[in-house]
Motif scaffolding. Structure first.
Motif, PDB file in Angstrom:
ATOM      1  N   PHE A  52       0.850  -1.185   0.000  1.00 52.20           N
ATOM      2  CA  PHE A  52       0.000   0.000   0.000  1.00 52.20           C
ATOM      3  C   PHE A  52       0.889   1.240   0.000  1.00 52.20           C
ATOM      4  O   PHE A  52       1.419   1.646   1.037  1.00 52.20           O
ATOM      5  N   ALA A  53       1.061   1.859  -1.163  1.00 52.00           N
ATOM      6  CA  ALA A  53       2.043   2.933  -1.363  1.00 52.00           C
ATOM      7  C   ALA A  53       1.643   4.291  -0.776  1.00 52.00           C
ATOM      8  O   ALA A  53       2.467   5.193  -0.742  1.00 52.00           O
TER       9      ALA A  53
ATOM     10  N   SER B  93       9.732   4.000   7.011  1.00 48.06           N
ATOM     11  CA  SER B  93      11.155   4.024   6.645  1.00 48.06           C
ATOM     12  C   SER B  93      11.337   4.178   5.137  1.00 48.06           C
ATOM     13  O   SER B  93      12.216   3.567   4.539  1.00 48.06           O
ATOM     14  N   GLY B  94      10.465   4.958   4.509  1.00 47.79           N
ATOM     15  CA  GLY B  94      10.557   5.213   3.072  1.00 47.79           C
ATOM     16  C   GLY B  94      10.046   4.092   2.189  1.00 47.79           C
ATOM     17  O   GLY B  94      10.240   4.124   0.984  1.00 47.79           O
ATOM     18  N   GLN B  95       9.376   3.095   2.772  1.00 50.04           N
ATOM     19  CA  GLN B  95       8.865   1.972   1.998  1.00 50.04           C
ATOM     20  C   GLN B  95       7.377   1.787   2.272  1.00 50.04           C
ATOM     21  O   GLN B  95       6.911   2.033   3.382  1.00 50.04           O
ATOM     22  N   PRO B  96       6.596   1.336   1.275  1.00 48.78           N
ATOM     23  CA  PRO B  96       5.162   1.141   1.469  1.00 48.78           C
ATOM     24  C   PRO B  96       4.849   0.045   2.487  1.00 48.78           C
ATOM     25  O   PRO B  96       5.569  -0.951   2.567  1.00 48.78           O
ATOM     26  N   VAL B  97       3.777   0.234   3.257  1.00 44.46           N
ATOM     27  CA  VAL B  97       3.336  -0.801   4.207  1.00 44.46           C
ATOM     28  C   VAL B  97       2.665  -1.931   3.438  1.00 44.46           C
ATOM     29  O   VAL B  97       2.265  -1.776   2.287  1.00 44.46           O
ATOM     30  N   THR B  98       2.527  -3.059   4.110  1.00 46.65           N
ATOM     31  CA  THR B  98       1.813  -4.192   3.522  1.00 46.65           C
ATOM     32  C   THR B  98       0.537  -4.427   4.317  1.00 46.65           C
ATOM     33  O   THR B  98       0.496  -4.197   5.521  1.00 46.65           O
ATOM     34  N   THR B  99      -0.498  -4.877   3.616  1.00 43.57           N
ATOM     35  CA  THR B  99      -1.797  -5.091   4.255  1.00 43.57           C
ATOM     36  C   THR B  99      -2.224  -6.554   4.122  1.00 43.57           C
ATOM     37  O   THR B  99      -1.671  -7.316   3.327  1.00 43.57           O
TER      38      THR B  99
ATOM     39  N   VAL C 190      -3.119  -3.603   8.575  1.00 40.34           N
ATOM     40  CA  VAL C 190      -1.713  -3.733   8.194  1.00 40.34           C
ATOM     41  C   VAL C 190      -1.161  -5.019   8.801  1.00 40.34           C
ATOM     42  O   VAL C 190      -1.741  -5.583   9.724  1.00 40.34           O
ATOM     43  N   LEU C 191      -0.044  -5.478   8.259  1.00 45.99           N
ATOM     44  CA  LEU C 191       0.560  -6.712   8.758  1.00 45.99           C
ATOM     45  C   LEU C 191       1.556  -6.402   9.869  1.00 45.99           C
ATOM     46  O   LEU C 191       2.240  -5.377   9.831  1.00 45.99           O
ATOM     47  N   LEU C 192       1.610  -7.281  10.840  1.00 48.66           N
ATOM     48  CA  LEU C 192       2.521  -7.159  11.967  1.00 48.66           C
ATOM     49  C   LEU C 192       3.532  -8.295  11.939  1.00 48.66           C
ATOM     50  O   LEU C 192       3.283  -9.351  11.341  1.00 48.66           O
TER      51      LEU C 192
END
Length: 107
Positions: free
Chosen positions: A26-27, A32-38, A79-81
């Motif tokens: 998810f952009a 840290s400058g990178q897209p999160v993941t869901t 979001v993923l943990l």
């Protein structure tokens, strides 16, 4: 369970050492400058060492996260943990997070 949030740069491996990569991070939310993941997007796995049928039931080709955050969302999806549970197909083994950012955590 609380844990650090996953992003595109996190190192995720299948149980047999294959590299797992999110198919659609998810952009619009960055860590840290990178897209999160869901939770919505499956992971693609490359380099799994599990042998094919007749010698095993592999290799792992995809992975799906089963549980995400309960209080942190991106685009309406959890979001993923680091503590999230997952399963790889076709082997049924879990994915493991080995390297992750350590600045942002959630529940």
């Amino acid at each position: 369970m609380p844990g650090f949030l996953l992003h595109l740069g996190a190192t995720v491996l299948c149980a047999h050492g294959g590299q797992a990569t999110p198919s659609a991070p998810f952009a619009r939310v960055m860590l840290s400058g990178q897209p999160v993941t869901t939770l919505a997007a499956p992971y693609v796995i490359a380099g799994c060492s599990m042998p094919p049928p007749n010698a095993g039931n592999g290799p792992c080709v995809s992975g799906q996260w089963l549980v995400g955050a309960t209080r942190v969302f991106a685009g309406g999806q959890p979001v993923l943990l680091q503590s999230s549970t997952s399963v790889c197909a076709p082997t049924g083994t879990p994915m493991t997070v080995t390297v992750i950012q350590t600045r942002v955590s959630g529940v």
